[in-house]
Design an enzyme around this catalytic site. Sequence first.
Site, mmCIF file in Angstrom:
data_model
loop_
_atom_site.group_PDB
_atom_site.id
_atom_site.type_symbol
_atom_site.label_atom_id
_atom_site.label_comp_id
_atom_site.label_asym_id
_atom_site.label_seq_id
_atom_site.Cartn_x
_atom_site.Cartn_y
_atom_site.Cartn_z
ATOM 1 N N ASP A 185 7.155 64.889 29.624
ATOM 2 C CA ASP A 185 7.168 65.969 30.610
ATOM 3 C C ASP A 185 6.425 67.170 30.064
ATOM 4 O O ASP A 185 6.151 67.267 28.866
ATOM 5 C CB ASP A 185 8.613 66.328 30.972
ATOM 6 N N GLU A 195 -13.160 39.952 14.864
ATOM 7 C CA GLU A 195 -12.243 40.938 15.461
ATOM 8 C C GLU A 195 -12.323 42.278 14.708
ATOM 9 O O GLU A 195 -12.286 43.341 15.322
ATOM 10 C CB GLU A 195 -10.807 40.403 15.430
#
Length: 743
Positions: free
Chosen positions: A529, A609
């Site tokens: 928030d 990778e």
Amino acid sequence: MKTITLHTKNTTYQLGISPLGFVHHLYYGPKASGDMSALLSMRDRGFSGNPYESRNDRTYSMDALPVEYPCYGCGDYRSPAFNISDEKGIFGADLRYKSHQLEPGKYTIPGLPAVYPDTSEPDDIQTLKLVLEDARLGAEVTLYYGIFPELDVITRTVSVKNNGKGVLHLHKVFSAALDFISGGYDLLHFHGRHAMERLMERSPLSHGTLTIGSFRGTSSHQHNPFVILARPETTEDFGDCYGLALLYSGNFKCEAMMDQYGQTRLMMGLSDDMLDYALCPGETFYAPEAAMAYSSAGLAQLSHIFHKLIRTHVCRGRYRDIRRPVLINNWEATYFNFTGEKIINIARQAASLGVELMVLDDGWFGRRSDDNSSLGDWYVNEEKLGCSMAELAESLHGIGMKFGLWIEPEMVSEDSNLYRAHPDWAFIIPGKPPVMSRNQLVLDFSRKEVVDYIFAQMTEILDHASVDYIKMDMNRSICDVYTAVSGRQNYGTIMYRYVLGVYDFLERLTARYPNILFEGCSGGGGRFDAGMLYYTPQIWCSDNTDAIDRIRIQHGTSFCYPSCCVGAHVSAVPNHQTGRVTPLKTRAVTAMAGTFGYELDLGTLDAAEKQQVQKDIAAYKSFWPLMHDGMYYRLTDPNTPCCAAAWAFVSPDRTEALVSVVVLEMHGNAPAVYIRLKGLAPEKQYVITATESAAAEGLAAENAVSGSVLMHTGIPLPAGLTQYDSIQYYLAEVSDQRRFRKV
Ligand code: DGJ
């Protein structure tokens, strides 16, 4: 009727003060001028009461008119924003206008986060203070409005002062109320659950009240303190909408309703469930702040206003405007099973691929080897680490890595020295077995001595080890709200005071360690928030690191919160939360819409990778200015059945853009899919490059396409993409070749 009018760059807000001293809301919307009191529709309405002084004029009713700050007791029978009782327990207020003044600058709120002026971008900010009074109670209610013209935002809060002789009880003090004289709105709100937060839901408002909120002690995974009120026809690019965000991290409530006359009321503030704030004579209570904005051009524009507000007027600190270090966190790599050596090995491998910060997550303190013990015992487990914290920090710095640490200061385990010494510091109601969650209890942060003690424990560590980053976690909801302070009867204030305690802790910590980057967390995004972002400029968005779920979570999050606040990591496959396998590239593309980091042991990857990781980190670093300064556009809605999720960052001068696409669904012999762009300049010509050119069978790099075509028709996705593949396109304006970067 006397009016007060506030203007921002594109909006106007008007209040009207009636001859009887009631304050009505007259207008909030596109910029306008003049007296709007004629908008009030005066009619004789059955069962809608009239003020005493106007009893022969039955057309004047608080129940039927738009009210600026609705209170219970004035004849408005809709849900109020304000509810108070006196010492005898008698409910009812009669708030009337007392005075108002317009002052230069922005108000602050003691102990609570508040939107602040950004000195690097001067704005002609003003504060309106509107004082209402209930003469019988001696209650003075001040409504504050912070007007940010350039930002196009108005902030609000409320204070209540007891000028009387008896104790007053506050049962509801919402931060903002907005009455609209018409109905026909949708409420967009962001619901969810642990590991699946902030999913956008759009609900038409019908007669009655749509209530969202939390009484879990945090703003919660379940609902977010940000909502949008929009016309049914409003889309990303078109139509009226209003956003309302609360800068608060605890129990909150939002009520959106359509009344008996088809009018709309939207309100948000502290949850009134279990609120009973005893306000003694001479005392003042402060409500948390709400921020509101209006867009006449749809949801994307509204998001841009909130992104700027949060990025430059809510987030603070050294890292506000600079690129955050690419981090690696050991949680999903090791969980509790690590040693100092293992951490250094993970860090060494990560450093060689371009990662800049190693975060040591849960399990480094007390005797913690699982989640059943030691919270509250914030001393370093040197046996487990094989060294002191200072030595670990030194070793990591030695291999060129910054060092970060996980903490969970608000919690205590039953199995801890702290709990054994101070069982009364935990939230437990005498005689009632406490509700456990993750086998832990919550410390009573409404008590200063508890906050002081934990703060001292933290400084003991941080003063002696060179720590560059803190992840502050909070892993359970709160119940059993009781404080063991003798003589404190006022249990109805504890949850509010708890949040003030958390803010006090964070204010002190961030002030003492200005060079530390803070990341908030509450089991992922359970306290995501604007209040928390005032202290921690980024928040771990979700415990769900699955790229496909994350796209949906980040999509909902993006309506209010900018990407620089969104903690996002690449993790291993099969994903630990969903079992899904997605390509490494797709996981990176998704994490790039946030703060970007890794949460796996990179040593387990193969050579190809690892090369991909290096490329992705380099791409993130190179695109960061565009992602940070650019405007974020949602290009598709991943919650509706669609082939691809897509989003874009467009530079403010519209000369550059980065478009990210992830295939959500693929079918046999599938039709061609076009990703329609947004935010480009229609007249500009753009050169498009797929950032991994091997995948680019669509438009050739040399082709320049006009913004107009790209926005109306879109970029065709290349054939051959399979489910969960991703592709990124970099767009640069042809005439601005200096900017063109081949990636
Ligand atoms: C919850 C967080 O969201 C995770 O990332 C991790 O830090 C754990 N807590 C550790 O207990």
